[in-house]
Motif scaffolding. Sequence first.
Motif, PDB file in Angstrom:
ATOM      1  N   GLU A  27       0.820  -1.212   0.000  1.00 13.04           N
ATOM      2  CA  GLU A  27       0.000   0.000   0.000  1.00 13.04           C
ATOM      3  C   GLU A  27       0.860   1.270   0.000  1.00 13.04           C
ATOM      4  OE1 GLU A  27      -2.270  -0.196   3.545  1.00 13.04           O
ATOM      5  OE2 GLU A  27      -3.134  -2.175   3.110  1.00 13.04           O
ATOM      6  N   GLY A  28       2.079   1.172   0.515  1.00 13.44           N
ATOM      7  CA  GLY A  28       2.879   2.355   0.761  1.00 13.44           C
ATOM      8  C   GLY A  28       3.503   3.028  -0.448  1.00 13.44           C
ATOM      9  N   PRO A  29       4.356   2.336  -1.214  1.00 13.86           N
ATOM     10  CA  PRO A  29       5.081   3.014  -2.293  1.00 13.86           C
ATOM     11  C   PRO A  29       4.218   3.799  -3.272  1.00 13.86           C
ATOM     12  CG  PRO A  29       6.042   0.876  -1.880  1.00 13.86           C
ATOM     13  CD  PRO A  29       4.813   0.945  -1.035  1.00 13.86           C
ATOM     14  N   PHE A  36       4.822   5.390  -9.378  1.00 15.59           N
ATOM     15  CA  PHE A  36       5.467   4.164  -8.913  1.00 15.59           C
ATOM     16  C   PHE A  36       5.349   3.026  -9.933  1.00 15.59           C
ATOM     17  CE2 PHE A  36       5.081   0.161  -6.388  1.00 15.59           C
ATOM     18  CZ  PHE A  36       6.378   0.112  -5.909  1.00 15.59           C
ATOM     19  N   GLU A  37       4.151   2.766 -10.418  1.00 11.10           N
ATOM     20  CA  GLU A  37       3.975   1.688 -11.394  1.00 11.10           C
ATOM     21  C   GLU A  37       4.657   2.028 -12.714  1.00 11.10           C
ATOM     22  OE1 GLU A  37      -0.169   0.861 -11.690  1.00 11.10           O
ATOM     23  OE2 GLU A  37      -0.298  -0.002  -9.667  1.00 11.10           O
ATOM     24  N   ALA A  38       4.602   3.290 -13.116  1.00  9.45           N
ATOM     25  CA  ALA A  38       5.282   3.708 -14.341  1.00  9.45           C
ATOM     26  C   ALA A  38       6.792   3.544 -14.208  1.00  9.45           C
ATOM     27  CB  ALA A  38       4.932   5.153 -14.670  1.00  9.45           C
ATOM     28  N   LEU A  39       7.327   3.761 -13.012  1.00 14.64           N
ATOM     29  CA  LEU A  39       8.758   3.557 -12.782  1.00 14.64           C
ATOM     30  C   LEU A  39       9.138   2.112 -13.064  1.00 14.64           C
ATOM     31  CD1 LEU A  39      11.548   4.413 -11.719  1.00 14.64           C
ATOM     32  CD2 LEU A  39      10.694   3.993  -9.405  1.00 14.64           C
ATOM     33  N   HIS A  40       8.312   1.178 -12.642  1.00 12.94           N
ATOM     34  CA  HIS A  40       8.584  -0.231 -12.925  1.00 12.94           C
ATOM     35  C   HIS A  40       8.525  -0.518 -14.421  1.00 12.94           C
ATOM     36  CE1 HIS A  40       7.345  -1.644  -8.616  1.00 12.94           C
ATOM     37  NE2 HIS A  40       8.521  -1.049  -8.647  1.00 12.94           N
ATOM     38  N   ARG A  41       7.546   0.048 -15.116  1.00 17.99           N
ATOM     39  CA  ARG A  41       7.448  -0.180 -16.556  1.00 17.99           C
ATOM     40  C   ARG A  41       8.654   0.401 -17.284  1.00 17.99           C
ATOM     41  NH1 ARG A  41       1.961   0.982 -15.556  1.00 17.99           N
ATOM     42  NH2 ARG A  41       2.164   3.134 -16.292  1.00 17.99           N
ATOM     43  N   LEU A  66       7.443  -6.281  -5.460  1.00 16.05           N
ATOM     44  CA  LEU A  66       6.621  -5.527  -6.402  1.00 16.05           C
ATOM     45  C   LEU A  66       7.332  -5.300  -7.731  1.00 16.05           C
ATOM     46  CD1 LEU A  66       5.076  -2.914  -3.947  1.00 16.05           C
ATOM     47  CD2 LEU A  66       4.039  -5.015  -4.820  1.00 16.05           C
ATOM     48  N   GLU A  67       8.603  -4.879  -7.703  1.00 16.72           N
ATOM     49  CA  GLU A  67       9.306  -4.672  -8.964  1.00 16.72           C
ATOM     50  C   GLU A  67       9.622  -6.002  -9.631  1.00 16.72           C
ATOM     51  OE1 GLU A  67      13.703  -3.532  -7.421  1.00 16.72           O
ATOM     52  OE2 GLU A  67      11.954  -3.183  -6.167  1.00 16.72           O
ATOM     53  N   PHE A 220      16.503   9.482 -16.016  1.00 19.50           N
ATOM     54  CA  PHE A 220      15.307   9.187 -16.799  1.00 19.50           C
ATOM     55  C   PHE A 220      14.018   9.435 -16.013  1.00 19.50           C
ATOM     56  CE2 PHE A 220      15.687   5.200 -14.499  1.00 19.50           C
ATOM     57  CZ  PHE A 220      14.379   4.784 -14.313  1.00 19.50           C
ATOM     58  N   TYR A 221      14.140   9.683 -14.701  1.00 25.07           N
ATOM     59  CA  TYR A 221      12.954   9.794 -13.854  1.00 25.07           C
ATOM     60  C   TYR A 221      13.224  10.850 -12.793  1.00 25.07           C
ATOM     61  CZ  TYR A 221       9.865   8.353  -9.945  1.00 25.07           C
ATOM     62  OH  TYR A 221       8.977   8.323  -8.911  1.00 25.07           O
TER      63      TYR A 221
END
Length: 233
Positions: A27-29, A36-41, A66-67, A220-221
Amino acid sequence: MSHSAKQAPLDFVASFDDPAAVARYAEGPPRFVPGFEALHRMTGILLAEGTPPDAQVLVLGAGGGLELRALVEAQPRWTFVGVDPSREMLLQAERTLGPLMDRVTLIQGYIDDAPAGPFDAATCLLTLHFLDAVEREATVCAIHRRLRAAAPFVAAHGSFPQDERPRWLDRYEAYALASGVDREQARKARAAVEASLPALDPQQDADILLDGGFRDVALFYAAFTWRGWIARA
């Protein structure tokens, strides 16, 4: 969001060994890390540049999973070695991955406990900010030694101008509030970061990657108090 060296702040270490806190970890990140999800993609896309289709990838700070889950789902032929010092976080990673665990090996420990490789790629997400500059560079060097020549490495963590630290921490707290975090929880998170997290300026972080042996270091981020880089071994 786990730690990779013995010098990680003790209050953060304790939270990663608390089963109740770990159970709520997912729940946290997303509430504290914009995109957060876009960072993984994006991480998956960057790692795939020039990486073989059957790549073996080192994931440092893998607890929670998660990653790992995002990368395993994105690349059906890659295999992974995930390293994290927290047993509770690794158990959470196993639960997060479920049947995807057949392509993942989890190791409890620090970077020096990781296999020698050579790996085809590596990641270290939401982790290096727990280390001071000396430990951070030592960890980056140890990752570099485990990579093939020209292998991609993605690092992303807390990194923001330290001469404006209070202003950026206010924004960190404000983002958490805007994302639905309880006001008291957001306040405590800000206080913990302010007191214990040895965040650096973004240029210092980029220089540590260079000093650790990496080249072609590129940002990149960038999202409030967070930065991410792609580099080559």
